[in-house]
Design a protein around this motif. Structure first.
Motif, PDB file in Angstrom:
ATOM      1  N   GLN A   1      -0.285  -4.900  -4.892  1.00  0.00           N
ATOM      2  CA  GLN A   1       0.880  -4.518  -4.115  1.00  0.00           C
ATOM      3  C   GLN A   1       1.975  -5.574  -4.199  1.00  0.00           C
ATOM      4  O   GLN A   1       1.725  -6.729  -4.500  1.00  0.00           O
ATOM      5  CB  GLN A   1       0.464  -4.273  -2.661  1.00  0.00           C
TER       6      GLN A   1
ATOM      7  N   VAL B   1      -4.748  -3.285  -3.018  1.00  0.00           N
ATOM      8  CA  VAL B   1      -4.167  -4.423  -2.292  1.00  0.00           C
ATOM      9  C   VAL B   1      -3.768  -5.577  -3.210  1.00  0.00           C
ATOM     10  O   VAL B   1      -2.666  -6.127  -3.081  1.00  0.00           O
ATOM     11  CB  VAL B   1      -5.131  -4.884  -1.175  1.00  0.00           C
TER      12      VAL B   1
ATOM     13  N   MET C   1       0.846  -1.182   0.000  1.00  0.00           N
ATOM     14  CA  MET C   1       0.000   0.000   0.000  1.00  0.00           C
ATOM     15  C   MET C   1       0.882   1.232   0.000  1.00  0.00           C
ATOM     16  O   MET C   1       1.924   1.271   0.624  1.00  0.00           O
ATOM     17  CB  MET C   1      -0.888  -0.014   1.240  1.00  0.00           C
TER      18      MET C   1
ATOM     19  N   LEU D   1      -6.698  -1.192   2.757  1.00  0.00           N
ATOM     20  CA  LEU D   1      -5.989  -0.081   2.124  1.00  0.00           C
ATOM     21  C   LEU D   1      -5.819   1.097   3.085  1.00  0.00           C
ATOM     22  O   LEU D   1      -4.968   1.952   2.876  1.00  0.00           O
ATOM     23  CB  LEU D   1      -6.760   0.356   0.875  1.00  0.00           C
TER      24      LEU D   1
END
Length: 197
Positions: free
Chosen positions: A135, A132, A1, A62
């Motif tokens: 990431q 997410v 994030m 997040l």
């Protein structure tokens, strides 16, 4: 994030700037353009991005470092309409891009900059968010570098970011951008990172 407050508007402006308190801006503000990176296309934000971005911003994970909660459809459209219209302050500009990984179709996140273009020259406060599921792929770094390089090509020489002190991933992005942290935290509990000079 990545580090920003995705439920809020553009990055917080620097302290001490006020709307309409200076003479004409010394910076020739560019119009946002599409930015191409090795794996992505960064599209300038429009209100039409609200629908595709809802799933990206809808994961509560997040908000672990930024606080807040996922936006509503109407709230996100209103926010994007406001951001797309631009800053009402003649000495500040907002730039927002939605990240699309080539071949994947749906957005992966966003990057944004608030550029204060006062007498000292343009200074950009940067922020980035990657959803997410996306990431851990280096997308935040790649997109933030693309945004920084585009701004630098248009005369911005100083860059900053505000990052939660425990957000190691965002600190890594800031380091790749050439930013260094100030000691301590600000009034929001974040570390201020800045470019040299």
């Amino acid at each position: 994030m990545a580090e920003t407050r995705p439920e809020a508007g553009p990055p917080r402006p620097p302290e001490g700037t006020g709307a309409g308190t200076r003479g004409p801006s010394p910076w020739d503000r560019p119009e946002p353009e599409e930015i191409a990176t090795a794996r992505m296309v960064l599209e300038p934000l429009t209100p039409g991005h609200a629908g595709p971005m809802l799933p990206v911003l809808g994961d509560p994970a997040l908000y672990a470092f930024t606080g807040g909660e996922p936006p509503t459809p109407d709230g996100l459209r209103r926010r994007y309409t406001l951001q797309s219209a631009g800053s009402p302050d003649r000495d500040r500009s907002w730039f927002n891009w939605i990240l699309y990984v080539r071949g994947e179709g749906l957005p992966a996140g966003f990057v944004q900059a608030t550029v204060d273009h006062g007498p000292a020259g343009p200074v950009a406060d940067l922020a980035w968010v990657v959803g997410v599921p996306h990431q851990g792929r280096g997308l935040a770094t790649e997109a933030a570098l693309g945004m920084r390089d585009w701004l630098a090509a248009h005369g911005v020489r100083a860059f900053r970011a505000s990052i939660h002190p425990l957000h190691d991933a965002s600190a890594g992005v800031a380091r790749r951008l050439g930013l260094t942290p100030a000691p301590g935290v600000d009034e929001d509990g974040e570390v201020r990172w800045a470019s040299a000079g």
